[in-house]
Motif scaffolding. Structure first.
Motif, PDB file in Angstrom:
ATOM      1  N   LYS A  39       0.856  -1.183   0.000  1.00 41.14           N
ATOM      2  CA  LYS A  39       0.000   0.000   0.000  1.00 41.14           C
ATOM      3  C   LYS A  39       0.889   1.229   0.000  1.00 41.14           C
ATOM      4  CE  LYS A  39      -3.601  -2.396   2.519  1.00 41.14           C
ATOM      5  NZ  LYS A  39      -4.344  -2.507   3.754  1.00 41.14           N
ATOM      6  N   ALA A  40       0.279   2.354  -0.180  1.00 43.23           N
ATOM      7  CA  ALA A  40       1.032   3.600  -0.141  1.00 43.23           C
ATOM      8  C   ALA A  40       1.656   3.754   1.238  1.00 43.23           C
ATOM      9  CB  ALA A  40       0.110   4.777  -0.447  1.00 43.23           C
ATOM     10  N   ALA A  41       2.803   4.376   1.251  1.00 42.96           N
ATOM     11  CA  ALA A  41       3.512   4.570   2.512  1.00 42.96           C
ATOM     12  C   ALA A  41       2.648   5.400   3.453  1.00 42.96           C
ATOM     13  CB  ALA A  41       4.841   5.264   2.273  1.00 42.96           C
ATOM     14  N   PRO A  42       2.566   5.001   4.706  1.00 43.78           N
ATOM     15  CA  PRO A  42       1.757   5.776   5.642  1.00 43.78           C
ATOM     16  C   PRO A  42       2.368   7.163   5.835  1.00 43.78           C
ATOM     17  CG  PRO A  42       3.020   4.114   6.807  1.00 43.78           C
ATOM     18  CD  PRO A  42       3.208   3.871   5.347  1.00 43.78           C
ATOM     19  N   THR A  43       1.499   8.116   5.954  1.00 45.13           N
ATOM     20  CA  THR A  43       1.976   9.478   6.159  1.00 45.13           C
ATOM     21  C   THR A  43       2.192   9.692   7.652  1.00 45.13           C
ATOM     22  OG1 THR A  43      -0.288  10.276   6.270  1.00 45.13           O
ATOM     23  CG2 THR A  43       0.796  10.370   4.124  1.00 45.13           C
ATOM     24  N   CYS A  44       3.341  10.167   7.957  1.00 47.82           N
ATOM     25  CA  CYS A  44       3.688  10.437   9.348  1.00 47.82           C
ATOM     26  C   CYS A  44       3.799  11.941   9.533  1.00 47.82           C
ATOM     27  CB  CYS A  44       5.011   9.781   9.717  1.00 47.82           C
ATOM     28  SG  CYS A  44       4.986   7.999   9.585  1.00 47.82           S
ATOM     29  N   THR A  45       3.281  12.393  10.612  1.00 50.25           N
ATOM     30  CA  THR A  45       3.418  13.809  10.913  1.00 50.25           C
ATOM     31  C   THR A  45       4.648  13.970  11.793  1.00 50.25           C
ATOM     32  OG1 THR A  45       1.952  13.532  12.809  1.00 50.25           O
ATOM     33  CG2 THR A  45       0.955  14.261  10.749  1.00 50.25           C
ATOM     34  N   PRO A  46       5.629  14.688  11.310  1.00 54.45           N
ATOM     35  CA  PRO A  46       6.848  14.860  12.106  1.00 54.45           C
ATOM     36  C   PRO A  46       6.568  15.722  13.328  1.00 54.45           C
ATOM     37  CG  PRO A  46       6.958  16.196  10.133  1.00 54.45           C
ATOM     38  CD  PRO A  46       5.712  15.368  10.040  1.00 54.45           C
ATOM     39  N   THR A  47       7.129  15.293  14.424  1.00 56.03           N
ATOM     40  CA  THR A  47       6.981  16.087  15.649  1.00 56.03           C
ATOM     41  C   THR A  47       8.264  16.872  15.852  1.00 56.03           C
ATOM     42  OG1 THR A  47       7.805  14.259  16.967  1.00 56.03           O
ATOM     43  CG2 THR A  47       5.424  14.422  16.692  1.00 56.03           C
ATOM     44  N   ALA A  48       8.115  18.109  16.186  1.00 55.70           N
ATOM     45  CA  ALA A  48       9.270  18.970  16.389  1.00 55.70           C
ATOM     46  C   ALA A  48       9.767  18.784  17.820  1.00 55.70           C
ATOM     47  CB  ALA A  48       8.887  20.421  16.135  1.00 55.70           C
ATOM     48  N   THR A  49      10.849  18.067  17.956  1.00 56.81           N
ATOM     49  CA  THR A  49      11.458  17.905  19.271  1.00 56.81           C
ATOM     50  C   THR A  49      12.829  18.547  19.222  1.00 56.81           C
ATOM     51  OG1 THR A  49      12.376  15.766  18.661  1.00 56.81           O
ATOM     52  CG2 THR A  49      10.244  15.755  19.757  1.00 56.81           C
ATOM     53  N   ALA A  50      13.069  19.412  20.124  1.00 57.88           N
ATOM     54  CA  ALA A  50      14.347  20.106  20.184  1.00 57.88           C
ATOM     55  C   ALA A  50      15.351  19.226  20.911  1.00 57.88           C
ATOM     56  CB  ALA A  50      14.189  21.438  20.904  1.00 57.88           C
ATOM     57  N   GLN A  51      16.504  19.041  20.288  1.00 55.08           N
ATOM     58  CA  GLN A  51      17.561  18.271  20.940  1.00 55.08           C
ATOM     59  C   GLN A  51      18.541  19.246  21.575  1.00 55.08           C
ATOM     60  OE1 GLN A  51      19.373  15.704  18.119  1.00 55.08           O
ATOM     61  NE2 GLN A  51      17.581  14.413  17.900  1.00 55.08           N
ATOM     62  N   ILE A  52      18.857  18.950  22.802  1.00 53.60           N
ATOM     63  CA  ILE A  52      19.799  19.806  23.517  1.00 53.60           C
ATOM     64  C   ILE A  52      21.162  19.135  23.422  1.00 53.60           C
ATOM     65  CG2 ILE A  52      20.392  20.814  25.743  1.00 53.60           C
ATOM     66  CD1 ILE A  52      17.398  20.681  26.426  1.00 53.60           C
ATOM     67  N   LEU A  53      22.067  19.815  22.755  1.00 49.90           N
ATOM     68  CA  LEU A  53      23.413  19.285  22.565  1.00 49.90           C
ATOM     69  C   LEU A  53      24.347  19.862  23.619  1.00 49.90           C
ATOM     70  CD1 LEU A  53      23.639  19.598  18.687  1.00 49.90           C
ATOM     71  CD2 LEU A  53      23.112  17.571  20.036  1.00 49.90           C
ATOM     72  N   PRO A  54      25.380  19.086  23.999  1.00 51.88           N
ATOM     73  CA  PRO A  54      26.332  19.619  24.990  1.00 51.88           C
ATOM     74  C   PRO A  54      27.208  20.703  24.362  1.00 51.88           C
ATOM     75  CG  PRO A  54      27.058  17.486  24.209  1.00 51.88           C
ATOM     76  CD  PRO A  54      25.699  17.722  23.618  1.00 51.88           C
ATOM     77  N   LYS A  55      27.767  21.521  25.219  1.00 51.08           N
ATOM     78  CA  LYS A  55      28.666  22.567  24.746  1.00 51.08           C
ATOM     79  C   LYS A  55      29.946  21.899  24.232  1.00 51.08           C
ATOM     80  CE  LYS A  55      27.001  26.039  27.943  1.00 51.08           C
ATOM     81  NZ  LYS A  55      27.340  26.959  29.019  1.00 51.08           N
ATOM     82  N   PRO A  56      30.571  22.470  23.210  1.00 50.85           N
ATOM     83  CA  PRO A  56      31.801  21.870  22.669  1.00 50.85           C
ATOM     84  C   PRO A  56      32.918  21.741  23.698  1.00 50.85           C
ATOM     85  CG  PRO A  56      30.932  23.483  21.135  1.00 50.85           C
ATOM     86  CD  PRO A  56      30.109  23.576  22.387  1.00 50.85           C
TER      87      PRO A  56
END
Length: 70
Positions: A39-56
């Motif tokens: 069947k056609a690929a299911p449509t997924c609604t992307p959720t905006a999740t912010a990733q917190i990255l460590p400081k360099p």
């Protein structure tokens, strides 16, 4: 002069016929393969999740390459 014994071609012909039949069967299955109930690929609604990255400055890296160079 003595004539060398002649080889019988029947075993080689049987082997060749078996390989030809096997090849035809494999191609038949490949060409007539059912596409399935895809069947056609299911449509997924992307959720905006912010990733917190460590400081360099907080990241350390160790390279282990079997040398004495630091």
């Amino acid at each position: 002069m003595t004539e060398a014994p002649r080889r019988r071609p029947l075993p080689a012909l049987i082997c060749l016929a078996a390989l030809t039949l096997l090849t035809a069967l494999v191609w038949w299955r490949v060409l007539h393969r059912d596409s399935g109930s895809a069947k056609a690929a299911p449509t997924c609604t992307p959720t905006a999740t912010a990733q917190i990255l460590p400081k360099p400055s907080a990241v350390t890296l160790s390279v282990l390459n079997s040398t004495q160079t630091s």
